[in-house]
Design a protein around this motif. Structure first.
Motif, PDB file in Angstrom:
ATOM      1  N   VAL A  21      17.628 -11.416   8.706  1.00  0.00           N
ATOM      2  CA  VAL A  21      17.722 -11.495   7.187  1.00  0.00           C
ATOM      3  C   VAL A  21      17.187 -10.120   6.790  1.00  0.00           C
ATOM      4  O   VAL A  21      15.813  -9.917   6.927  1.00  0.00           O
ATOM      5  N   ARG A  22      17.849  -9.332   6.290  1.00  0.00           N
ATOM      6  CA  ARG A  22      17.528  -7.897   5.718  1.00  0.00           C
ATOM      7  C   ARG A  22      16.662  -7.820   4.319  1.00  0.00           C
ATOM      8  O   ARG A  22      17.516  -7.588   3.505  1.00  0.00           O
ATOM      9  N   LEU A  23      15.456  -8.082   4.477  1.00  0.00           N
ATOM     10  CA  LEU A  23      14.683  -8.097   2.991  1.00  0.00           C
ATOM     11  C   LEU A  23      13.800  -6.759   3.065  1.00  0.00           C
ATOM     12  O   LEU A  23      12.563  -6.880   2.627  1.00  0.00           O
ATOM     13  N   ASP A  24      14.355  -5.625   3.908  1.00  0.00           N
ATOM     14  CA  ASP A  24      13.210  -4.537   4.049  1.00  0.00           C
ATOM     15  C   ASP A  24      13.751  -3.346   3.432  1.00  0.00           C
ATOM     16  O   ASP A  24      12.845  -2.558   3.114  1.00  0.00           O
ATOM     17  N   PHE A  25      15.049  -3.222   2.922  1.00  0.00           N
ATOM     18  CA  PHE A  25      15.582  -1.912   2.346  1.00  0.00           C
ATOM     19  C   PHE A  25      16.219  -1.884   1.169  1.00  0.00           C
ATOM     20  O   PHE A  25      16.930  -0.925   0.678  1.00  0.00           O
ATOM     21  N   ASN A  26      16.109  -3.157   0.381  1.00  0.00           N
ATOM     22  CA  ASN A  26      16.444  -3.338  -1.230  1.00  0.00           C
ATOM     23  C   ASN A  26      17.847  -3.169  -1.226  1.00  0.00           C
ATOM     24  O   ASN A  26      18.538  -3.035  -2.102  1.00  0.00           O
ATOM     25  N   GLU A  27      18.590  -3.567   0.092  1.00  0.00           N
ATOM     26  CA  GLU A  27      20.240  -3.565   0.080  1.00  0.00           C
ATOM     27  C   GLU A  27      20.748  -4.811  -0.624  1.00  0.00           C
ATOM     28  O   GLU A  27      19.803  -5.941  -0.841  1.00  0.00           O
ATOM     29  N   ASN A  28      21.999  -4.864  -0.821  1.00  0.00           N
ATOM     30  CA  ASN A  28      22.529  -6.082  -1.096  1.00  0.00           C
ATOM     31  C   ASN A  28      22.517  -7.107   0.196  1.00  0.00           C
ATOM     32  O   ASN A  28      22.571  -6.546   1.420  1.00  0.00           O
ATOM     33  N   THR A  29      21.967  -8.061   0.121  1.00  0.00           N
ATOM     34  CA  THR A  29      21.591  -8.877   1.282  1.00  0.00           C
ATOM     35  C   THR A  29      22.820  -9.886   1.861  1.00  0.00           C
ATOM     36  O   THR A  29      22.711 -10.530   2.992  1.00  0.00           O
ATOM     37  N   VAL A  30      23.773  -9.906   0.921  1.00  0.00           N
ATOM     38  CA  VAL A  30      25.040 -10.777   1.653  1.00  0.00           C
ATOM     39  C   VAL A  30      26.377  -9.794   2.025  1.00  0.00           C
ATOM     40  O   VAL A  30      27.237 -10.314   2.271  1.00  0.00           O
ATOM     41  N   GLY A  31      26.375  -8.394   1.593  1.00  0.00           N
ATOM     42  CA  GLY A  31      27.166  -7.541   1.778  1.00  0.00           C
ATOM     43  C   GLY A  31      28.131  -7.322   0.612  1.00  0.00           C
ATOM     44  O   GLY A  31      27.713  -7.890  -0.535  1.00  0.00           O
TER      45      GLY A  31
END
Ligand SMILES: Cc1ncc(COP(=O)(O)O)c(C=O)c1O
Length: 339
Positions: free
Chosen positions: A15-25
């Motif tokens: 679960v990518r909560l580290d680079f402020n990306e969109n987390t679902v794509g």
């Protein structure tokens, strides 16, 4: 110079909560456009930007001469430094802020003057200190609005104040997180020759891997910038994807709505846990866990949830990217266990 430390490998399964990306794509229409754009012939050709520039500039409500398509915001920052600054020129940034301002400045021998966000000032924007730091020799002021990692945003009157105080400097307003905040300085472009705005497809639009951003200013400023830009810095797949992404307004609006709702959930849950945090206008929240920061980040990582330790900026601080409510429920559950 300090080297930038890129993301660790193998983030895709977590679960990518580290680079402020969109987390679902990205939007499904983006992946379709990418697939359709790919052919042996299109891959063989140098990219063409003409019609994309027309479409994207009208999306931003500016003339196509007022915009450059860039390889992410990072190229936009680099272009500003390369085009307008020489070794020894002075750049003012706030600290902490996005690391690449200092990075590209230092690569070019630009002198960086930092104005600090203060913990005892509740990380509010250091406006008086910034205005006090501007001198006639200031060549540029780079501001992220909202700021990463502190989360706060400044208003249009505050942006005007800075533009008025630094008429001979270029003022970059980096709007990487603007979709989560809603305040854009684009409406000021026709009034201020010293204003530059960067936008990115990396955050709300979920296209960080494709590297596509935009730089906006007056037509004459952008004439200089485009002259200094590598002619093919953005590949044709990123262009096809960006056009599809801005065409699917609904997808981004729904994602932004979901994130803003999930951000309220995170704020309430951190409050419940008695954790100090800072108001955020972005898709991330900075919070304080004191001497436990490193252990908590590592325990969350072991549970498959990636967050970022920001102790190098504020001792004991951790930044979490806000994704969907479901993802944030998992984050809170794992955080609570680690606490
Ligand atoms: C303020 C700010 N600007 C720009 C970026 C990166 O943008 P891009 O991926 O378009 O280079 C980031 C990424 O973290 C950011 O925080």
């Amino acid at each position: 110079m300090q080297a930038y430390s890129p993301p660790t490998q193998g983030r895709g399964a977590a679960v990518r909560l580290d680079f402020n990306e969109n987390t679902v794509g990205c939007s499904p229409s983006v992946t379709v456009a990418v697939a359709q754009a790919l052919s042996a012939n299109s891959v063989a050709m140098y990219p063409e930007y003409g019609s994309a520039r027309e479409i994207i500039s009208s999306f931003f409500n500016v003339d196509s001469e007022q915009m450059a398509i860039t390889n992410g915001t990072d190229e936009a920052i680099q272009l500003l430094v390369n085009t307008f600054m020489d070794t020894g020129d002075e750049l003012i940034i706030t600290s902490p802020s996005y690391a690449m301002y200092r990075f590209y400045a230092e690569v070019s021998g630009v002198v960086v003057k930092e104005v600090k966000y203060l913990l005892h000032g509740n990380l509010s924007f250091p406006m008086n200190e910034l205005l006090g730091a501007i001198t006639p020799s200031t060549k540029a002021v780079f501001i992220a609005n909202p700021n990463n990692p502190t989360g706060g945003a400044i208003s249009i009157p505050e942006i005007r104040h800075i533009l008025d105080a630094a008429p001979n400097a270029m003022v970059l307003i980096d709007e990487a997180y603007v979709e989560f905040c809603g305040v854009t300085a684009i409406g000021l472009l026709h009034e201020y020759e010293n204003l530059f705005i960067s936008r990115t497809m990396s955050k709300a639009y979920g296209m960080a891997g494709l590297r596509c951003g935009f730089l906006l200013s007056s037509a004459s400023n952008m004439g200089w910038v485009r002259k200094a830009q590598s002619p093919y810095s953005v590949n044709f797949v990123a262009i096809a994807a960006a056009l599809a992404a801005i065409g699917d307004k609904e997808y981004v609006e729904n994602y932004v709505r979901e994130v803003i709702q999930a951000r309220s959930f995170v704020v309430a849950e951190l409050d419940r846990l008695g954790i100090q945090q800072f108001d955020s206008n972005g898709n991330f929240v900075l919070f304080m866990v004191g001497k436990h920061a490193e252990r908590i980040v590592s325990e969350l990582r072991n549970a498959g949830v990636l967050v970022r330790n920001r102790s190098h900026e504020f001792e004991g601080s951790v930044r979490v990217t806000v994704g969907t409510t479901e993802q944030m429920e998992l984050f809170i559950q794992e955080l609570e266990k680690a606490l």
